[in-house]
Design an enzyme around this catalytic site. Structure first.
Site, mmCIF file in Angstrom:
data_model
loop_
_atom_site.group_PDB
_atom_site.id
_atom_site.type_symbol
_atom_site.label_atom_id
_atom_site.label_comp_id
_atom_site.label_asym_id
_atom_site.label_seq_id
_atom_site.Cartn_x
_atom_site.Cartn_y
_atom_site.Cartn_z
ATOM 1 N N THR A 4 -13.634 -51.529 -67.531
ATOM 2 C CA THR A 4 -14.225 -50.949 -66.333
ATOM 3 C C THR A 4 -13.143 -50.447 -65.383
ATOM 4 O OG1 THR A 4 -15.349 -51.564 -64.276
ATOM 5 C CG2 THR A 4 -14.316 -53.345 -65.480
ATOM 6 N N TYR A 27 -15.707 -60.182 -61.401
ATOM 7 C CA TYR A 27 -16.106 -59.326 -62.528
ATOM 8 C C TYR A 27 -14.907 -58.536 -63.046
ATOM 9 C CZ TYR A 27 -17.859 -55.219 -64.915
ATOM 10 O OH TYR A 27 -18.045 -54.201 -65.827
#
Ligand code: UDP
Length: 331
Positions: free
Chosen positions: A122, A146
């Site tokens: 990501t 995350y």
């Protein structure tokens, strides 16, 4: 020339991005096995011809036994939790699943001699970068749990590649968005936190969208993101598996378009494609939101020969609108 096709284990193949990757693999003539715990994925996303192994990656013994008779030569690993806000509130869930679960999967790959691994990473690994267009050689500096779980697994994959035969691409997605042109597969999260589905929900319910921050140092004061269509993400994954099978060493690649779109511009696109007004109110900034995240996309083009085909934001939002309407028309 591409190496021969094989069997790809797709974890999280019942989910949003994984579901598109499964379709792209089948279209490219690959065999596919899906492993998914169905915690956020949907059984109906699994094509009838594809075996589904329901297992939780945190349970190493359970996964080994569930895959004991399943042969595969490559892995696409999508299965993960992916909400920034939730990761701040419940970091244990993220470390145990995204890191613990992935280490179990990687251990199995090492023991089985699997040589090709494509990891869903990501742009959150960049944190709050000081430059506008993000190149892969920026340091990893994630600012939430995350992003940290994804950055850690990138590091693990680099260490494993240096010492074992497990080569990998770490594909750093920007904002995955859109649905299939035929409206049969799209984004279906509960709770939904992503901008485009929420904008479309605001259009149909006329309940105002909260715009998180209108005073950012961006051209119109709202956050700018790089929205990339899921079918383009999927085609990059297929190309990545093939490059690894051809012997490529792998690496970290951005998957983005290089085009920035603000929250207000998404609202305007949604109004054009739906013909409805999108009511919105200004709300405080959301924790952990960098104002500007846009890819410098060149390396994926060089390494994979990949370029996004969905280049119009109206087409991307239009595909999501079609999917949104279909969902609403079903009981
Ligand atoms: N956003 C917003 N209102 C919402 C949801 C999102 O203003 O209800 C903004 C958010 O602050 C960010 C952008 O839309 O700037 C994209 O957010 P999303 O959660 O879709 O993706 P992210 O960039 O956080 O991965």
């Amino acid at each position: 020339m591409s190496a021969a096709n094989g069997t790809v284990l797709v974890t999280g193949g019942a989910g949003y991005v994984g579901g598109f990757a499964v379709r792209a693999l089948l279209a490219a003539g690959e065999r596919v096995v899906i492993l998914d715990d169905l915690s956020t994925g949907h059984r109906e996303n699994v094509p009838a011809t594809v075996p589904l192994v329901v297992a939780d990656l945190r349970d190493a013994a359970g996964v080994r036994s569930a895959l004991a008779d399943v042969q595969f030569d490559a892995v696409m690993h999508f299965a993960a939790n992916a909400y920034v806000g939730e990761s701040v509130r419940d970091p244990r869930k993220y470390w145990e699943n995204n890191v613990g679960g992935t280490l179990n999967l990687l251990g199995l790959c090492l023991d089985r001699g699997v040589g090709a691994f494509v990891f869903s990473s990501t742009c959150a690994v960049y944190g709050e970068p000081p430059v506008p267009a993000l190149r892969e050689d920026l340091p990893r500096a994630p600012v939430n749990p995350y992003g940290r779980t994804k950055a850690v697994i990138e590091q693990v994959l680099e260490d494993y590649a240096a010492a074992t035969g497990l080569r990998s691409f770490r594909l750093r997605y920007f904002n995955a968005s859109g649905a299939s042109e035929d409206g049969t597969l799209g984004e279906d999260h509960e709770p939904e936190t992503h901008l485009i589905p929420l904008v479309l929900r605001a259009a149909t319910t006329q309940s105002p969208l909260k715009v998180f921050g209108t005073d950012w140092a961006t051209p119109d004061g709202t956050c700018v993101r790089d929205y990339v269509h899921v079918e383009d993400l999927a085609s990059a994954h297929v190309a990545a598996i093939r490059r690894l099978r051809d012997g490529h060493a792998g690496g970290a690649l951005n998957l983005g378009t290089g085009r920035g779109t603000s929250v207000k511009e998404i609202i305007e696109a949604a109004e054009r494609v739906s013909g409805l007004t999108v009511p919105w109110t200004a709300a405080p900034r959301r924790d952990g939101d960098p104002p500007f995240l846009v890819a410098a996309p060149g390396r994926a083009a060089e390494v994979l020969g990949w370029a996004p085909r969905w280049t119009s934001i109206d087409r991307i939002v239009g595909s999501a609108w079609k999917w949104h309407q279909r969902g609403r028309s079903q009981p």
